[in-house]
Design a protein around this motif. Sequence first.
Motif, PDB file in Angstrom:
ATOM      1  N   UNK A 160     -13.715  -9.296 -10.668  1.00 31.10           N
ATOM      2  CA  UNK A 160     -13.627  -9.494  -9.309  1.00 31.10           C
ATOM      3  C   UNK A 160     -12.481  -9.547  -8.964  1.00 31.10           C
ATOM      4  N   UNK A 161     -11.570 -10.747  -9.417  1.00 27.89           N
ATOM      5  CA  UNK A 161     -10.162 -10.800  -8.967  1.00 27.89           C
ATOM      6  C   UNK A 161      -9.283  -9.344  -9.083  1.00 27.89           C
ATOM      7  N   UNK A 162      -9.594  -8.729 -10.400  1.00 25.28           N
ATOM      8  CA  UNK A 162      -8.679  -7.443 -10.506  1.00 25.28           C
ATOM      9  C   UNK A 162      -9.102  -6.491  -9.452  1.00 25.28           C
ATOM     10  N   UNK A 163     -10.379  -6.632  -9.009  1.00 22.65           N
ATOM     11  CA  UNK A 163     -10.924  -5.591  -8.043  1.00 22.65           C
ATOM     12  C   UNK A 163     -10.260  -6.011  -6.492  1.00 22.65           C
ATOM     13  N   UNK A 164     -10.069  -7.268  -6.398  1.00 20.97           N
ATOM     14  CA  UNK A 164      -9.521  -7.619  -4.896  1.00 20.97           C
ATOM     15  C   UNK A 164      -8.083  -7.073  -4.996  1.00 20.97           C
ATOM     16  N   UNK A 165      -7.505  -7.415  -6.189  1.00 22.13           N
ATOM     17  CA  UNK A 165      -5.872  -7.182  -6.374  1.00 22.13           C
ATOM     18  C   UNK A 165      -5.744  -5.415  -6.018  1.00 22.13           C
ATOM     19  N   UNK A 166      -6.735  -4.763  -6.600  1.00 25.67           N
ATOM     20  CA  UNK A 166      -6.452  -3.270  -6.640  1.00 25.67           C
ATOM     21  C   UNK A 166      -6.677  -2.705  -5.292  1.00 25.67           C
ATOM     22  N   UNK A 167      -7.741  -3.249  -4.494  1.00 24.72           N
ATOM     23  CA  UNK A 167      -8.078  -3.122  -3.139  1.00 24.72           C
ATOM     24  C   UNK A 167      -6.699  -3.383  -2.201  1.00 24.72           C
ATOM     25  N   UNK A 168      -6.116  -4.625  -2.623  1.00 20.18           N
ATOM     26  CA  UNK A 168      -5.012  -4.973  -1.720  1.00 20.18           C
ATOM     27  C   UNK A 168      -3.881  -3.977  -2.078  1.00 20.18           C
ATOM     28  N   UNK A 169      -3.543  -3.492  -3.180  1.00 25.59           N
ATOM     29  CA  UNK A 169      -2.532  -2.519  -3.509  1.00 25.59           C
ATOM     30  C   UNK A 169      -2.949  -1.290  -2.750  1.00 25.59           C
ATOM     31  N   UNK A 170      -4.172  -0.945  -2.898  1.00 29.42           N
ATOM     32  CA  UNK A 170      -4.401   0.560  -2.368  1.00 29.42           C
ATOM     33  C   UNK A 170      -4.273   0.446  -0.897  1.00 29.42           C
ATOM     34  N   UNK A 171      -4.955  -0.557  -0.073  1.00 24.65           N
ATOM     35  CA  UNK A 171      -4.910  -0.835   1.288  1.00 24.65           C
ATOM     36  C   UNK A 171      -3.300  -0.610   1.791  1.00 24.65           C
ATOM     37  N   UNK A 172      -2.600  -1.608   1.075  1.00 28.70           N
ATOM     38  CA  UNK A 172      -1.106  -1.595   1.592  1.00 28.70           C
ATOM     39  C   UNK A 172      -0.468  -0.477   1.501  1.00 28.70           C
ATOM     40  N   UNK A 173      -0.394   0.073   0.333  1.00 26.80           N
ATOM     41  CA  UNK A 173       0.589   1.393  -0.044  1.00 26.80           C
ATOM     42  C   UNK A 173      -0.091   2.700   0.458  1.00 26.80           C
ATOM     43  N   UNK A 174      -1.213   2.801   0.895  1.00 30.11           N
ATOM     44  CA  UNK A 174      -1.774   3.978   1.449  1.00 30.11           C
ATOM     45  C   UNK A 174      -1.464   3.829   3.086  1.00 30.11           C
ATOM     46  N   UNK A 175      -1.483   2.767   3.697  1.00 26.94           N
ATOM     47  CA  UNK A 175      -1.659   2.493   5.178  1.00 26.94           C
ATOM     48  C   UNK A 175      -0.317   2.011   5.707  1.00 26.94           C
ATOM     49  N   UNK A 176       0.713   1.444   4.901  1.00 29.14           N
ATOM     50  CA  UNK A 176       1.847   0.956   5.545  1.00 29.14           C
ATOM     51  C   UNK A 176       3.045   1.754   5.025  1.00 29.14           C
ATOM     52  N   UNK A 177       3.949   2.104   6.283  1.00 32.30           N
ATOM     53  CA  UNK A 177       5.153   2.569   5.888  1.00 32.30           C
ATOM     54  C   UNK A 177       6.346   1.555   6.053  1.00 32.30           C
TER      55      UNK A 177
END
Length: 226
Positions: free
Chosen positions: A97-114
């Motif tokens: 569960x925690x590794x998935x939380x981390x992967x989602x955070x990495x995905x959201x941030x790097x895809x959406x933030x310049x």
Amino acid sequence: MVNYNFLKRILVVGEKNLLSRLSEYPLMGIENSSSLISMLKNAPADIETYNEKVRTMEKQGDEMNINFRHEVTSGAISSSLMDNLLDLIEKCDDILDKTYFISRELNRFNINYSMSPDEKEIRDHSYTNFIQILESNKKALDYVHSILNENDLGKMRSDRKNIEAIEEQVDEIKDNIIDYTYKNSGKMSYLVFEHLNTLAHKLDDLLDDCEDISDLVFTIMLAVTS
């Protein structure tokens, strides 16, 4: 006349079998940690692909969780150990569960933030340290896998000490990262600051789970062998 020693041996076999099957979780955790390392090294390239891999593993863990909990509560395991075993199953699943939380955070941030150049430099520095934490987590999970398959209490104690030592090292890395982000807070937005500090705490939590799992297994083994 009931042979209680014989019955106890049957219970021990059943519980050890369950612990051994739970050792699939740390192996999955190691695989997810490797995916997270790839995400940190290559972000944002292929980050969604790795996020999906971690998500698939987390779903498999949830299904295993349901099956293991049903097995424990259906009477196949000693009722005196039920609470500890249910806690253990939850802690094992929590790794995924925690590794998935981390992967989602990495995905959201790097895809959406310049990011600005300064922010990229701060992110890259922090991500390098996060990779160190995940490499340490893989080592700790390897010890967890051994503990779940171990019959020798002396070896289990040794593995627990190794996990504790790794957790202490990771705690220091986490604190250094947080100190670094605070010192450089004027060079980044609050979103970047929050992203990096959230990851630092969540990655450190992975090592706490490894410690908790080793403690629970040791408690269970003491109960079934005493």
